[in-house]
Design an enzyme around this catalytic site. Sequence first.
Site, short mmCIF file in Angstrom:
data_model
loop_
_atom_site.label_atom_id
_atom_site.label_comp_id
_atom_site.label_asym_id
_atom_site.label_seq_id
_atom_site.Cartn_x
_atom_site.Cartn_y
_atom_site.Cartn_z
CG HIS A 68 19.58 25.46 39.07
ND1 HIS A 68 19.71 26.37 38.05
CD2 HIS A 68 18.89 24.41 38.56
CE1 HIS A 68 19.12 25.90 36.96
NE2 HIS A 68 18.63 24.71 37.24
CG ASP A 83 16.66 28.57 43.78
OD1 ASP A 83 15.46 28.40 43.51
OD2 ASP A 83 17.58 28.03 43.13
CD GLN A 85 13.52 21.37 42.20
OE1 GLN A 85 12.57 20.59 42.35
NE2 GLN A 85 14.04 21.61 41.01
CE LYS A 95 12.36 24.22 38.51
NZ LYS A 95 12.78 23.05 37.72
CB CYS A 122 21.13 23.22 35.63
SG CYS A 122 20.46 23.08 33.96
#
Length: 405
Positions: free
Chosen positions: A121, A199, A202, A225, A363
Amino acid sequence: MTVVSDLGKDLRTQFPILKPNACYLDNAATTHKPQSVVDAMSHFMTHEYATVNRAVYRDALKSTQKFHDVRTKVQHFIGARYSEEIIFTRGTTDGINLLASSLGQLLLNAGDIILITELEHHSNIVPWQMVAKQYGATLKAVPILPSGEMNLDAFYEILDSGKVKIFSAAHVSNVLGLKRDIKKIMGMARDKGAITVVDGAQAPSHMSIDVADIGAHFYLFSSHKMYGPTGLGVLWGELEWLKKIPPYQGGGDMISEVTIEKTTYQEPPLKFEAGTPSIVEVIGLGAAIDFLQAVGIDAIEKYEKDLFLYLLNEMKEIKWVKIIGDPDERVSILPFIVEGVHSLDLGTFLGMKGVSIRTGHMCAQPALRALGYEHICRASVGLYNTKKDIDMFIKVLKETVLFLS
């Protein structure tokens, strides 16, 4: 034939925004909020709100306790050793910027390498670009294969250079839904002396997270999220490293003592939480974690796997749909294009029929270009989605393509 349970149907009633004919398949961008999260935030604002960490009157002390209780709740949710390792940020993006700034000050010199992958991302690219330029370091990206998986030979080669100071990669790709063997790749980088960053934006709403088992130095994710409020994220870091790195921002509450000449700082986590924090949002995150744990992370993971498999099989039956990538394991996210139809047109017409998907560059422009695209469509499922949602999406998709062709 894929058998899908009624879990999503049962949970859907707890999300007041989800009307009977609404088909929301943009969960990778943001998730809706259960009534329990809305109620927790409303009750706190109505009956319990006060500032935290500063005052000694009764309401402030109670508010401070509830605020830090959520910190402990997050600690247990992700398997951290200490609650002091949990830093509240404004989101994953904010947390990566914090790490880029702080690790850059501590570690980077001219000629050093910051390593990411092509499948990141923008939030895991741009902050590292900025700090690399500031210190004369080089940002490199591990190339990906057509499947979307990392080119491990290239990864080994870059690590063997001995110049990689920081390695940062997504646990789950927001483009492909690819789930990485994050423990393996972070261990490889760490063995070569790199500081490792995950990261995790998700991941936490779809699977159990154990930062101790993953073995990275830092792990980040966002509240919105995982069925919590926006404007809030979590940065977990090994306490030893949080003590070493300098603060990202200055201001109230992150200080021990201030004079005109110099300032000394609090210990983590307050060292990284300058200013009045997102108190109400932290309470909402706590309620979101309660919600996820009440449903059961294992139950969620199984249900979403079954539902996603149903979606995948249905899409494979449509000859003019091209599914992008072929990773070993996908989580929740299905990227695709329709031959001869622009993704923006498709998304617009689907939206007019009550079907919400994401379209555009996700993105993640370097990732799409590495895969050979400039724009795509993305459908992503969450725990409140149902087989009925998938059926509606497939039906409207076919109708839309016939209309646009």
